[in-house]
Structures are given as C-alpha cells and as structure tokens.
Design a protein around this motif. Structure first.
Motif, PDB file in Angstrom:
ATOM      1  N   GLU A  16     -25.692  86.401 -49.671  1.00  0.00           N
ATOM      2  CA  GLU A  16     -26.712  86.646 -50.691  1.00  0.00           C
ATOM      3  C   GLU A  16     -26.209  86.244 -52.070  1.00  0.00           C
ATOM      4  OE1 GLU A  16     -27.927  90.705 -50.381  1.00  0.00           O
ATOM      5  OE2 GLU A  16     -28.903  90.395 -48.451  1.00  0.00           O
ATOM      6  N   LYS A  17     -24.925  86.434 -52.345  1.00  0.00           N
ATOM      7  CA  LYS A  17     -24.351  86.033 -53.630  1.00  0.00           C
ATOM      8  C   LYS A  17     -24.419  84.523 -53.810  1.00  0.00           C
ATOM      9  CE  LYS A  17     -21.151  89.881 -54.171  1.00  0.00           C
ATOM     10  NZ  LYS A  17     -19.730  90.282 -54.189  1.00  0.00           N
ATOM     11  N   LYS A  18     -24.331  83.780 -52.702  1.00  0.00           N
ATOM     12  CA  LYS A  18     -24.403  82.320 -52.756  1.00  0.00           C
ATOM     13  C   LYS A  18     -25.847  81.821 -52.776  1.00  0.00           C
ATOM     14  CE  LYS A  18     -20.104  81.721 -50.226  1.00  0.00           C
ATOM     15  NZ  LYS A  18     -19.484  81.228 -48.986  1.00  0.00           N
ATOM     16  N   GLY A  19     -26.808  82.735 -52.692  1.00  0.00           N
ATOM     17  CA  GLY A  19     -28.207  82.348 -52.698  1.00  0.00           C
ATOM     18  C   GLY A  19     -28.765  82.030 -51.330  1.00  0.00           C
ATOM     19  N   LEU A  20     -28.045  82.370 -50.280  1.00  0.00           N
ATOM     20  CA  LEU A  20     -28.490  82.111 -48.914  1.00  0.00           C
ATOM     21  C   LEU A  20     -28.941  83.412 -48.264  1.00  0.00           C
ATOM     22  CD1 LEU A  20     -25.476  79.913 -47.810  1.00  0.00           C
ATOM     23  CD2 LEU A  20     -27.694  79.107 -48.593  1.00  0.00           C
ATOM     24  N   LYS A  21     -29.795  83.303 -47.288  1.00  0.00           N
ATOM     25  CA  LYS A  21     -30.161  84.481 -46.511  1.00  0.00           C
ATOM     26  C   LYS A  21     -30.230  84.086 -45.038  1.00  0.00           C
ATOM     27  CE  LYS A  21     -35.168  84.103 -46.899  1.00  0.00           C
ATOM     28  NZ  LYS A  21     -36.381  84.802 -47.209  1.00  0.00           N
ATOM     29  N   PRO A  22     -29.921  85.005 -44.148  1.00  0.00           N
ATOM     30  CA  PRO A  22     -29.923  84.661 -42.725  1.00  0.00           C
ATOM     31  C   PRO A  22     -31.341  84.389 -42.232  1.00  0.00           C
ATOM     32  CG  PRO A  22     -29.572  87.007 -43.018  1.00  0.00           C
ATOM     33  CD  PRO A  22     -29.552  86.393 -44.375  1.00  0.00           C
ATOM     34  N   LEU A  23     -31.466  83.449 -41.312  1.00  0.00           N
ATOM     35  CA  LEU A  23     -32.765  83.160 -40.730  1.00  0.00           C
ATOM     36  C   LEU A  23     -33.281  84.350 -39.953  1.00  0.00           C
ATOM     37  CD1 LEU A  23     -32.162  79.551 -39.422  1.00  0.00           C
ATOM     38  CD2 LEU A  23     -33.434  80.241 -41.446  1.00  0.00           C
ATOM     39  N   PHE A  24     -32.415  84.932 -39.151  1.00  0.00           N
ATOM     40  CA  PHE A  24     -32.756  86.142 -38.422  1.00  0.00           C
ATOM     41  C   PHE A  24     -31.473  86.836 -38.016  1.00  0.00           C
ATOM     42  CE2 PHE A  24     -32.464  82.790 -35.311  1.00  0.00           C
ATOM     43  CZ  PHE A  24     -31.776  83.348 -34.262  1.00  0.00           C
ATOM     44  N   PHE A  25     -31.538  88.123 -37.910  1.00  0.00           N
ATOM     45  CA  PHE A  25     -30.407  88.910 -37.439  1.00  0.00           C
ATOM     46  C   PHE A  25     -30.985  90.107 -36.712  1.00  0.00           C
ATOM     47  CE2 PHE A  25     -27.069  92.122 -37.791  1.00  0.00           C
ATOM     48  CZ  PHE A  25     -26.029  91.421 -37.232  1.00  0.00           C
ATOM     49  N   GLU A  26     -31.006  90.021 -35.401  1.00  0.00           N
ATOM     50  CA  GLU A  26     -31.554  91.099 -34.577  1.00  0.00           C
ATOM     51  C   GLU A  26     -30.538  91.439 -33.492  1.00  0.00           C
ATOM     52  OE1 GLU A  26     -35.531  90.460 -33.169  1.00  0.00           O
ATOM     53  OE2 GLU A  26     -35.930  89.089 -34.808  1.00  0.00           O
ATOM     54  N   SER A  27     -30.512  92.679 -33.107  1.00  0.00           N
ATOM     55  CA  SER A  27     -29.613  93.122 -32.057  1.00  0.00           C
ATOM     56  C   SER A  27     -30.146  92.685 -30.692  1.00  0.00           C
ATOM     57  CB  SER A  27     -29.488  94.639 -32.102  1.00  0.00           C
ATOM     58  OG  SER A  27     -28.719  95.093 -31.029  1.00  0.00           O
ATOM     59  N   ILE A  28     -29.252  92.205 -29.827  1.00  0.00           N
ATOM     60  CA  ILE A  28     -29.669  91.821 -28.482  1.00  0.00           C
ATOM     61  C   ILE A  28     -29.264  92.873 -27.462  1.00  0.00           C
ATOM     62  CG2 ILE A  28     -29.663  89.361 -28.950  1.00  0.00           C
ATOM     63  CD1 ILE A  28     -26.948  89.221 -27.524  1.00  0.00           C
ATOM     64  N   GLY A  29     -28.558  93.899 -27.899  1.00  0.00           N
ATOM     65  CA  GLY A  29     -28.149  94.967 -26.997  1.00  0.00           C
ATOM     66  C   GLY A  29     -26.923  95.670 -27.538  1.00  0.00           C
ATOM     67  N   ASP A  30     -26.470  96.656 -26.796  1.00  0.00           N
ATOM     68  CA  ASP A  30     -25.267  97.375 -27.185  1.00  0.00           C
ATOM     69  C   ASP A  30     -24.251  97.285 -26.056  1.00  0.00           C
ATOM     70  OD1 ASP A  30     -26.366  99.034 -25.313  1.00  0.00           O
ATOM     71  OD2 ASP A  30     -26.553 100.775 -26.599  1.00  0.00           O
ATOM     72  N   GLN A  31     -23.206  98.080 -26.118  1.00  0.00           N
ATOM     73  CA  GLN A  31     -22.150  98.002 -25.118  1.00  0.00           C
ATOM     74  C   GLN A  31     -22.606  98.462 -23.742  1.00  0.00           C
ATOM     75  OE1 GLN A  31     -19.927 100.299 -27.624  1.00  0.00           O
ATOM     76  NE2 GLN A  31     -20.267 102.258 -26.652  1.00  0.00           N
ATOM     77  N   ASN A  32     -23.707  99.202 -23.652  1.00  0.00           N
ATOM     78  CA  ASN A  32     -24.201  99.674 -22.359  1.00  0.00           C
ATOM     79  C   ASN A  32     -25.221  98.731 -21.734  1.00  0.00           C
ATOM     80  OD1 ASN A  32     -22.634 102.013 -22.574  1.00  0.00           O
ATOM     81  ND2 ASN A  32     -24.207 103.027 -23.781  1.00  0.00           N
ATOM     82  N   THR A  33     -25.617  97.696 -22.446  1.00  0.00           N
ATOM     83  CA  THR A  33     -26.599  96.744 -21.942  1.00  0.00           C
ATOM     84  C   THR A  33     -25.899  95.752 -21.022  1.00  0.00           C
ATOM     85  OG1 THR A  33     -27.734  96.934 -24.054  1.00  0.00           O
ATOM     86  CG2 THR A  33     -28.395  95.125 -22.651  1.00  0.00           C
ATOM     87  N   SER A  34     -26.535  95.453 -19.902  1.00  0.00           N
ATOM     88  CA  SER A  34     -25.919  94.520 -18.965  1.00  0.00           C
ATOM     89  C   SER A  34     -25.952  93.100 -19.532  1.00  0.00           C
ATOM     90  CB  SER A  34     -26.660  94.547 -17.625  1.00  0.00           C
ATOM     91  OG  SER A  34     -27.949  93.995 -17.766  1.00  0.00           O
ATOM     92  N   ARG A  35     -25.109  92.258 -18.981  1.00  0.00           N
ATOM     93  CA  ARG A  35     -25.011  90.873 -19.455  1.00  0.00           C
ATOM     94  C   ARG A  35     -26.331  90.126 -19.258  1.00  0.00           C
ATOM     95  NH1 ARG A  35     -20.247  86.700 -18.779  1.00  0.00           N
ATOM     96  NH2 ARG A  35     -21.380  84.794 -19.223  1.00  0.00           N
ATOM     97  N   ASP A  36     -26.976  90.325 -18.105  1.00  0.00           N
ATOM     98  CA  ASP A  36     -28.251  89.654 -17.844  1.00  0.00           C
ATOM     99  C   ASP A  36     -29.335  90.101 -18.822  1.00  0.00           C
ATOM    100  OD1 ASP A  36     -27.188  88.219 -15.721  1.00  0.00           O
ATOM    101  OD2 ASP A  36     -27.686  89.796 -14.264  1.00  0.00           O
ATOM    102  N   GLU A  37     -29.356  91.378 -19.130  1.00  0.00           N
ATOM    103  CA  GLU A  37     -30.347  91.913 -20.068  1.00  0.00           C
ATOM    104  C   GLU A  37     -30.116  91.350 -21.477  1.00  0.00           C
ATOM    105  OE1 GLU A  37     -33.797  93.783 -20.770  1.00  0.00           O
ATOM    106  OE2 GLU A  37     -32.783  93.748 -18.833  1.00  0.00           O
TER     107      GLU A  37
END
Length: 57
Positions: A16-37
């Motif tokens: 943000e200091k450089k004037g950029l922002k991420p296109l998207f940042f969403e969680s795909i799971g946590d440590q209990n989520t299976s690899r396929d999920e």
C-alpha cells in the motif's frame, strides 16, 4: 501463528505504501481442510477473479 499473521499484514502495508493493492486475497482453507478441498476452493476463487483453468480435476 501470530508471526505469520503479522508478516501478512506487513506485506500488505508495504504494498500500500508503494501505491499497489492486491488483486484478491481470500482464504482457501485452514490446517484442518483436506488437500482436495483446498484445491477446489483455490480453483473456484481463481475462476471468480477471471482466471481460466484448463486441467480441472
């Protein structure tokens, strides 16, 4: 775990200091989520953000 969260915050602040922002940042799971999920979640998020996936399982 607190160190990882803090480093992500620092990463976004530095961008943000450089004037950029991420296109998207969403969680795909946590440590209990299976690899396929996590893979399904990642594919869905990428498609939602305009990416085209060729070799879906």
């Amino acid at each position: 775990m607190k160190i990882i969260i803090q480093s992500i915050r620092d990463f976004f602040k530095s961008k943000e200091k450089k004037g950029l922002k991420p296109l998207f940042f969403e969680s795909i799971g946590d440590q209990n989520t299976s690899r396929d999920e996590r893979l399904k979640n990642l594919i869905n998020i990428l498609e939602k953000n305009g990416f085209k996936i060729k070799n879906k399982k």
